[in-house]
Design a protein around this motif. Structure first.
Motif, PDB file in Angstrom:
ATOM      1  N   VAL A 192      -0.715   3.649  -5.344  1.00  0.00           N
ATOM      2  CA  VAL A 192       0.654   3.875  -5.822  1.00  0.00           C
ATOM      3  C   VAL A 192       0.592   4.350  -7.277  1.00  0.00           C
ATOM      4  O   VAL A 192      -0.174   3.808  -8.087  1.00  0.00           O
ATOM      5  CB  VAL A 192       1.501   2.583  -5.720  1.00  0.00           C
ATOM      6  N   ARG A 193       1.411   5.324  -7.594  1.00  0.00           N
ATOM      7  CA  ARG A 193       1.589   5.747  -8.996  1.00  0.00           C
ATOM      8  C   ARG A 193       2.890   5.140  -9.500  1.00  0.00           C
ATOM      9  O   ARG A 193       3.937   5.269  -8.855  1.00  0.00           O
ATOM     10  CB  ARG A 193       1.619   7.268  -9.102  1.00  0.00           C
ATOM     11  N   LEU A 194       2.823   4.473 -10.638  1.00  0.00           N
ATOM     12  CA  LEU A 194       3.985   3.792 -11.218  1.00  0.00           C
ATOM     13  C   LEU A 194       4.473   4.560 -12.442  1.00  0.00           C
ATOM     14  O   LEU A 194       3.666   4.990 -13.290  1.00  0.00           O
ATOM     15  CB  LEU A 194       3.628   2.360 -11.611  1.00  0.00           C
ATOM     16  N   GLU A 195       5.783   4.730 -12.542  1.00  0.00           N
ATOM     17  CA  GLU A 195       6.406   5.383 -13.693  1.00  0.00           C
ATOM     18  C   GLU A 195       7.547   4.507 -14.190  1.00  0.00           C
ATOM     19  O   GLU A 195       8.439   4.133 -13.404  1.00  0.00           O
ATOM     20  CB  GLU A 195       6.939   6.770 -13.321  1.00  0.00           C
ATOM     21  N   VAL A 196       7.527   4.153 -15.478  1.00  0.00           N
ATOM     22  CA  VAL A 196       8.567   3.301 -16.060  1.00  0.00           C
ATOM     23  C   VAL A 196       9.685   4.179 -16.611  1.00  0.00           C
ATOM     24  O   VAL A 196       9.433   5.093 -17.418  1.00  0.00           O
ATOM     25  CB  VAL A 196       7.989   2.414 -17.184  1.00  0.00           C
ATOM     26  N   GLU A 197      10.918   3.909 -16.152  1.00  0.00           N
ATOM     27  CA  GLU A 197      12.066   4.666 -16.634  1.00  0.00           C
ATOM     28  C   GLU A 197      12.430   4.214 -18.048  1.00  0.00           C
ATOM     29  O   GLU A 197      12.179   3.063 -18.437  1.00  0.00           O
ATOM     30  CB  GLU A 197      13.272   4.466 -15.712  1.00  0.00           C
ATOM     31  N   ASP A 234       0.840  -1.204   0.000  1.00  0.00           N
ATOM     32  CA  ASP A 234       0.000   0.000   0.000  1.00  0.00           C
ATOM     33  C   ASP A 234       0.865   1.239   0.000  1.00  0.00           C
ATOM     34  O   ASP A 234       1.886   1.312   0.711  1.00  0.00           O
ATOM     35  CB  ASP A 234      -0.896   0.039   1.237  1.00  0.00           C
ATOM     36  N   GLY A 235       0.440   2.237  -0.768  1.00  0.00           N
ATOM     37  CA  GLY A 235       1.066   3.539  -0.713  1.00  0.00           C
ATOM     38  C   GLY A 235       0.298   4.469   0.204  1.00  0.00           C
ATOM     39  O   GLY A 235      -0.658   4.070   0.872  1.00  0.00           O
ATOM     40  N   ALA A 236       0.708   5.724   0.246  1.00  0.00           N
ATOM     41  CA  ALA A 236       0.048   6.710   1.097  1.00  0.00           C
ATOM     42  C   ALA A 236      -1.310   7.077   0.509  1.00  0.00           C
ATOM     43  O   ALA A 236      -1.428   7.323  -0.691  1.00  0.00           O
ATOM     44  CB  ALA A 236       0.924   7.950   1.239  1.00  0.00           C
ATOM     45  N   ASP A 237      -2.331   7.094   1.366  1.00  0.00           N
ATOM     46  CA  ASP A 237      -3.688   7.412   0.924  1.00  0.00           C
ATOM     47  C   ASP A 237      -3.956   8.881   1.191  1.00  0.00           C
ATOM     48  O   ASP A 237      -4.444   9.274   2.248  1.00  0.00           O
ATOM     49  CB  ASP A 237      -4.698   6.535   1.670  1.00  0.00           C
ATOM     50  N   GLY A 238      -3.621   9.741   0.268  1.00  0.00           N
ATOM     51  CA  GLY A 238      -3.826  11.171   0.463  1.00  0.00           C
ATOM     52  C   GLY A 238      -2.796  11.967  -0.306  1.00  0.00           C
ATOM     53  O   GLY A 238      -2.169  11.491  -1.249  1.00  0.00           O
ATOM     54  N   MET A 239      -2.621  13.203   0.102  1.00  0.00           N
ATOM     55  CA  MET A 239      -1.636  14.072  -0.522  1.00  0.00           C
ATOM     56  C   MET A 239      -0.601  14.449   0.527  1.00  0.00           C
ATOM     57  O   MET A 239      -0.957  14.870   1.631  1.00  0.00           O
ATOM     58  CB  MET A 239      -2.303  15.334  -1.067  1.00  0.00           C
ATOM     59  N   PRO A 240       0.732  14.269   0.242  1.00  0.00           N
ATOM     60  CA  PRO A 240       1.277  13.754  -1.014  1.00  0.00           C
ATOM     61  C   PRO A 240       1.095  12.248  -1.138  1.00  0.00           C
ATOM     62  O   PRO A 240       0.861  11.572  -0.144  1.00  0.00           O
ATOM     63  CB  PRO A 240       2.751  14.143  -0.933  1.00  0.00           C
ATOM     64  N   SER A 241       1.234  11.749  -2.366  1.00  0.00           N
ATOM     65  CA  SER A 241       1.040  10.333  -2.633  1.00  0.00           C
ATOM     66  C   SER A 241       2.377   9.616  -2.738  1.00  0.00           C
ATOM     67  O   SER A 241       3.436  10.199  -2.531  1.00  0.00           O
ATOM     68  CB  SER A 241       0.241  10.170  -3.932  1.00  0.00           C
ATOM     69  N   THR A 242       2.317   8.320  -3.090  1.00  0.00           N
ATOM     70  CA  THR A 242       3.516   7.500  -3.247  1.00  0.00           C
ATOM     71  C   THR A 242       3.738   7.214  -4.732  1.00  0.00           C
ATOM     72  O   THR A 242       2.812   6.792  -5.429  1.00  0.00           O
ATOM     73  CB  THR A 242       3.373   6.176  -2.490  1.00  0.00           C
ATOM     74  N   THR A 243       4.958   7.442  -5.184  1.00  0.00           N
ATOM     75  CA  THR A 243       5.325   7.182  -6.577  1.00  0.00           C
ATOM     76  C   THR A 243       6.513   6.239  -6.612  1.00  0.00           C
ATOM     77  O   THR A 243       7.496   6.436  -5.872  1.00  0.00           O
ATOM     78  CB  THR A 243       5.676   8.488  -7.313  1.00  0.00           C
ATOM     79  N   LEU A 244       6.433   5.207  -7.454  1.00  0.00           N
ATOM     80  CA  LEU A 244       7.534   4.258  -7.648  1.00  0.00           C
ATOM     81  C   LEU A 244       8.054   4.386  -9.072  1.00  0.00           C
ATOM     82  O   LEU A 244       7.288   4.244 -10.046  1.00  0.00           O
ATOM     83  CB  LEU A 244       7.076   2.828  -7.391  1.00  0.00           C
ATOM     84  N   ALA A 245       9.353   4.678  -9.210  1.00  0.00           N
ATOM     85  CA  ALA A 245      10.008   4.705 -10.519  1.00  0.00           C
ATOM     86  C   ALA A 245      10.589   3.316 -10.780  1.00  0.00           C
ATOM     87  O   ALA A 245      11.398   2.814  -9.986  1.00  0.00           O
ATOM     88  CB  ALA A 245      11.097   5.766 -10.535  1.00  0.00           C
TER      89      ALA A 245
END
Length: 646
Positions: free
Chosen positions: A628-633, A574-585
């Motif tokens: 969670v927000r996912l970003e692919v490098e 689980d990521g953070a539920d709110g602002m700021p959020s959790t981002t995984l690169a």
């Protein structure tokens, strides 16, 4: 078993109907707004803190209720039969009555003494009535009563004017006067307040227990109330008497009580005239490490109880004999302020005496009575756990949890009301909110008084005592009380915060992020491969990996660590539920192991929500990713090829 007086004060039917409508409306709102996630595994801390502690508290209360039922339906009928048989054989050779009055309304005074003299005439034993009074008009009232009854030959009236410094000195003066009369062996003493009306048969049906049991040192009876005030005030008094009946009945199984109520109690006269008994009534005091030595202002019924307890005498509660008290709040227009003043005085008397009673140990009173005293100390803190946890969870987890707590209150206090009604013989819906008020606000007052129990006040007589005469010393004591009270509750609050998981302590990753951010100010995402792999494989089975808010980087090192044969124990991430959020690169190699919300491997970005979550797949294991927000490098090799010249 006899019934309570018909003129006792209870709430009107209109009030009961209004309360019923309000409770039903609240129940509908609670059920409609009750969150579905309240029964999820994530809510276990809420239910453990409130449910587990509540189960402990109510199981103890249920034990008290069962013992009370056993006493009233099994033990007491046999005791009643023995007492009635003994009354037919003999009566005490003489009787002494100590009745203390302080500025009682003349109409109430007349009704009290009229009922008392009628009882003395019917009982027929030579009696000396000591009227401890504060005003000349009391003499006129009593004279009027005696005129109406033709000055009965077995009743002698003695007047003793009070000094105005409290009930204790007035009682001591009367007890010394009785001792000078050299009471005959077997003589009895009745001690009662000047606002208590004896119901017909009170003396006959209560004093006979002394004839049946030579080891009985004192007894007290059931109470009812004739209240001047609103419906809430009437039911507040009747609820207290219902709770008193349950506890008194339960303790009587052990031949002990927790108090010998000053409203009406009877003693063996040879015990009440003992010099140390009189001295304890007049000069009871305590030595405290912070307050020093100070005398008790009120609480004479606790002093007489402690003397008998210490000396091993039996005590008994007579549930089928009622005395009626003319009750009125100090200020009938201010329910909250007046009940607070009364409870603060009652709880102060309890706390000032219970420590030394607990120090006696179980031997002179039995384990159950001793643990009941210990439980009084524990319950004032455990009662605060439920509302504290409910507030924490409502503020920091889910606001809708307050509806779950309201449902818990309605359910538990509703059951408690039914049990009290079963034993009291009547039911009031007002008891449901009043039980909660007495428990929670009473617990707050008990904790408050426990750090300041030298401060004493008697509202009716307008006197106070206990604090130093020096204003500077008194102010210092008060400040220390505030500090210790705040520290004690702060410790409880910290324990509840940690045990319920409302605010978890920072883990190594959070500390590392905070350190790096504070020292370097770098905007490069923190690499969390090692930490994340350790948490996934070391959590308890079925646990959840909680990621803090921020941006973090995951590469092939995570896959290598998880493919080394370590058992994957986590169920989700689980990521953070709110602002700021959790981002995984993510590097492309890691992204190939992650399913997006559409079930396909992600190629660019993806948002994983509770409704459309993602998943990390590893050898038949699937770890959902939520919030969670996912970003692919970009792949550095492919990027180099794409940007190379011809």
């Amino acid at each position: 078993m006899s019934k309570p007086p018909l003129d006792r004060s209870v709430a009107s039917r209109v009030t009961e109907l209004t309360v019923l409508v309000l409770i039903l409306a609240m129940l509908v709102v609670v059920i409609v707004e009750l969150p579905r996630e309240v029964f999820d595994a994530e809510s276990k801390s809420f239910f453990f803190a409130i449910g587990a502690v509540g189960a402990w508290r109510y199981s103890w209360w249920l034990v008290q209720a069962l013992r009370s039922a056993w006493y009233n339906r099994r033990l007491f009928p046999r005791l009643r039969a023995e007492a009635d048989a003994a009354a037919e054989v003999s009566r005490p050779p003489e009787l002494y009555v100590l009745c203390t009055s302080f500025r009682i309304d003349p109409e109430v005074n007349f009704r009290v003494y009229d009922a008392l003299v009628r009882e003395l005439v019917d009982y027929g034993v030579p009696t000396t009535l000591f009227a401890s009074i504060s005003d000349r008009t009391d003499v006129d009232v009593i004279t009027h009563v005696m005129d109406d009854h033709g000055w009965p030959g077995n009743v002698e009236v003695r007047y003793m004017f009070q000094k105005g410094d409290g009930k204790r000195s007035a009682m001591a003066e009367v007890l010394r006067a009785i001792s000078r009369r050299l009471p005959a062996p077997g003589a009895l003493l009745v001690s009662m307040d000047g606002d208590i009306r004896l119901e017909p048969g009170t003396l006959e049906r209560s004093l006979s227990f002394f004839q049946a049991d030579p080891d009985l040192g004192a007894l007290t009876t059931n109470n009812s109330a004739i209240v001047t005030g609103g419906d809430a005030t009437r039911e507040w008094y009747d609820l207290r008497y219902a709770q008193r009946h349950l506890v008194m009945s339960s303790l009587s199984v052990s031949n002990r009580l927790l108090v010998l109520t000053g409203r009406y109690s009877a003693f063996r006269a040879d015990l009440a005239v003992q010099p140390d008994f009189i001295d304890l009534v007049e000069n009871d005091q305590v030595e405290h490490w912070r307050f020093g030595r100070f005398k008790f202002l009120s609480g004479d019924d606790k002093s007489t109880w402690f003397w008998l307890l210490k000396n091993g005498w039996r005590m008994r509660y007579i549930p089928d004999v009622y005395v009626s008290g003319f009750e009125e709040l100090p200020d009938r227009r201010r329910f909250f302020a007046s009940t607070t003043d009364l409870m603060r005085r009652w709880y102060g008397n309890m706390l000032r005496t219970s420590n030394r009673a607990i120090a006696l140990g179980p031997r002179p009173m039995g384990m159950f009575a001793w643990w009941s005293l210990v439980d009084q100390r524990l319950s004032m803190w455990t009662t605060l756990i439920g509302p504290t946890v409910a507030i924490l969870v409502t503020l920091f987890v889910r606001p809708s949890f307050i509806f779950a707590y309201l449902l818990w209150i309605l359910f538990t206090r509703g059951i408690a009301t039914l049990i009290l009604a079963w034993q009291r013989g009547r039911y009031s819906l007002l008891w449901i909110p009043l039980i909660y008020y007495n428990q929670v606000w009473g617990a707050i007052l008990k904790t408050y008084v426990s750090f300041r129990f030298n401060r004493q006040k008697w509202s009716r007589q307008g006197i106070s005592a206990g604090e130093p005469g020096d204003p500077v010393a008194a102010r210092r004591q008060r400040h220390m009380g505030h500090l210790l009270h705040g520290f004690a509750y702060g410790v409880l609050l910290c324990v509840l915060i940690l045990t319920t998981g409302v605010l978890a302590p920072p883990d190594r990753m959070s500390l590392s992020i905070a350190r790096d951010t504070g020292v370097t100010g770098s905007e490069t995402p923190e690499n969390v491969n090692r930490w994340l792999s350790q948490v996934i494989t070391t959590l308890p089975d079925g646990g959840t990996v909680q990621l803090p808010a921020g941006s973090f980087r995951v590469n092939e090192a995570l896959l290598d660590a998880l493919e080394n044969g370590e058992t994957i124990r986590a169920e989700r991430i689980d990521g953070a539920d709110g602002m700021p959020s959790t981002t995984l690169a993510l590097t492309p190699a890691v992204a190939a192991h992650i399913e997006g919300p559409d079930g396909e491997a992600i190629e660019d970005t993806a948002s994983c929500t509770p409704e459309t979550n993602c998943a990390l797949t590893l050898d038949q294991r699937r770890l959902p990713l939520v919030n969670v927000r996912l970003e692919v490098e970009a792949d550095p090799i492919m990027e180099a090829v794409a940007t190379a010249g011809p």
